[in-house]
Design a protein around this motif. Sequence first.
Motif, short mmCIF file in Angstrom:
data_model
loop_
_atom_site.label_atom_id
_atom_site.label_comp_id
_atom_site.label_asym_id
_atom_site.label_seq_id
_atom_site.Cartn_x
_atom_site.Cartn_y
_atom_site.Cartn_z
N TYR A 108 4.31 10.67 2.59
CA TYR A 108 4.30 9.27 3.00
C TYR A 108 4.91 9.07 4.39
N ALA A 150 0.30 1.00 5.20
CA ALA A 150 1.17 1.69 4.23
C ALA A 150 2.62 1.20 4.22
N SER A 151 2.91 0.09 4.93
CA SER A 151 4.27 -0.46 4.88
C SER A 151 4.64 -0.90 3.46
N LYS A 152 5.89 -0.65 3.09
CA LYS A 152 6.41 -1.18 1.81
C LYS A 152 6.65 -2.67 1.99
N ALA A 182 1.45 2.66 -4.90
CA ALA A 182 1.25 1.68 -3.83
C ALA A 182 0.71 0.37 -4.37
N GLU A 222 4.94 5.74 7.15
CA GLU A 222 4.48 4.38 7.45
C GLU A 222 3.61 4.41 8.70
N TYR A 232 2.78 -2.02 -1.63
CA TYR A 232 2.62 -1.49 -0.26
C TYR A 232 1.33 -2.08 0.31
N ARG A 288 0.51 -5.31 -5.68
CA ARG A 288 0.64 -4.44 -4.51
C ARG A 288 2.10 -4.36 -4.10
#
Length: 301
Positions: free
Chosen positions: A240, A143-145, A206, A242, A116, A114
């Motif tokens: 995209y 959805a944070s990196k 992701a 966040e 993200y 993962r």
Amino acid sequence: MTSALHTSALTSLPLLARGKVRDNYAVGNDRILMVASDRISAFDVIMGEPIPGKGALLTKMALFWFELLKDVAPNHLTGDDPCSVVSPAERAQVEGRAMLVKKLKPLPVEAVVRGYLAGSGWKEYQHNGEVCGVKLPAGLKNASKLPEPIFTPATKAEVGEHDENISFDKMSEIIGADMAEKVRELAIKLYKTAADYALTKGIIIADTKFEFGLDEQGTLTVMDEVLTPDSSRFWPVEGYVEGQNPPSYDKQFVRDWLEQATVNGQPWDKTAPSPALPQDVIEKTAAKYQEALTRLTGQTA
């Protein structure tokens, strides 16, 4: 568009197993013919309606990635023509949608990477600040990196069952500590290479899952499929943001429709049989898969 193939029916080779998407046939003692059908599953239930062109598309995408990643890890492709091992009458079921691969000893775990926070990972993070035993920084959003890609293995479930997330320690118990380290290192390296490439095409990977097996020499080898919309979460860069679920190149149309579908006046309980998919959901899903293939590879199915 050729007619869709829900289930292959080869009689020239012994059937080994049918998965959610692939039908595997034995070719002698050392090879397997993997035929990608047009089946689609959601919530671990196989739908009755196929998605035309999906099997050929998944095969093209997997072959593209195997070629791109061949210097990172060996894969199970033999290089032999899949049509060469079936009768002429059966070629239509195989052409463009099959891979002829080496028979390996599969490792009984799925190697999930993962980059993200999404899906079950996001749910778990909200609960305890971790994903599969990996502690993450506070304050991350949907959805944070992640600061670095994380490895979150899962056990492989039978068809109709749910894969179960496990800790790295549990994986080490199952396949041994040395092998677990090797799998983690290789899976993250594969993910990073693929994710860097995909970004140049405007796609965020992701997360994804890899499957590995061992050949006769004990070499760790990538098998099954790689980096398709069935095994990965692909997000278009332009969609995209966040903090919210980005649009994705996968079966989201199918999932969204099923979430509001009813059977005998009641919400569908996510057990087989599934409600029949309407034509527009089938077409939208096929178009999404096609868009992902075209963006990533420049090919059409």
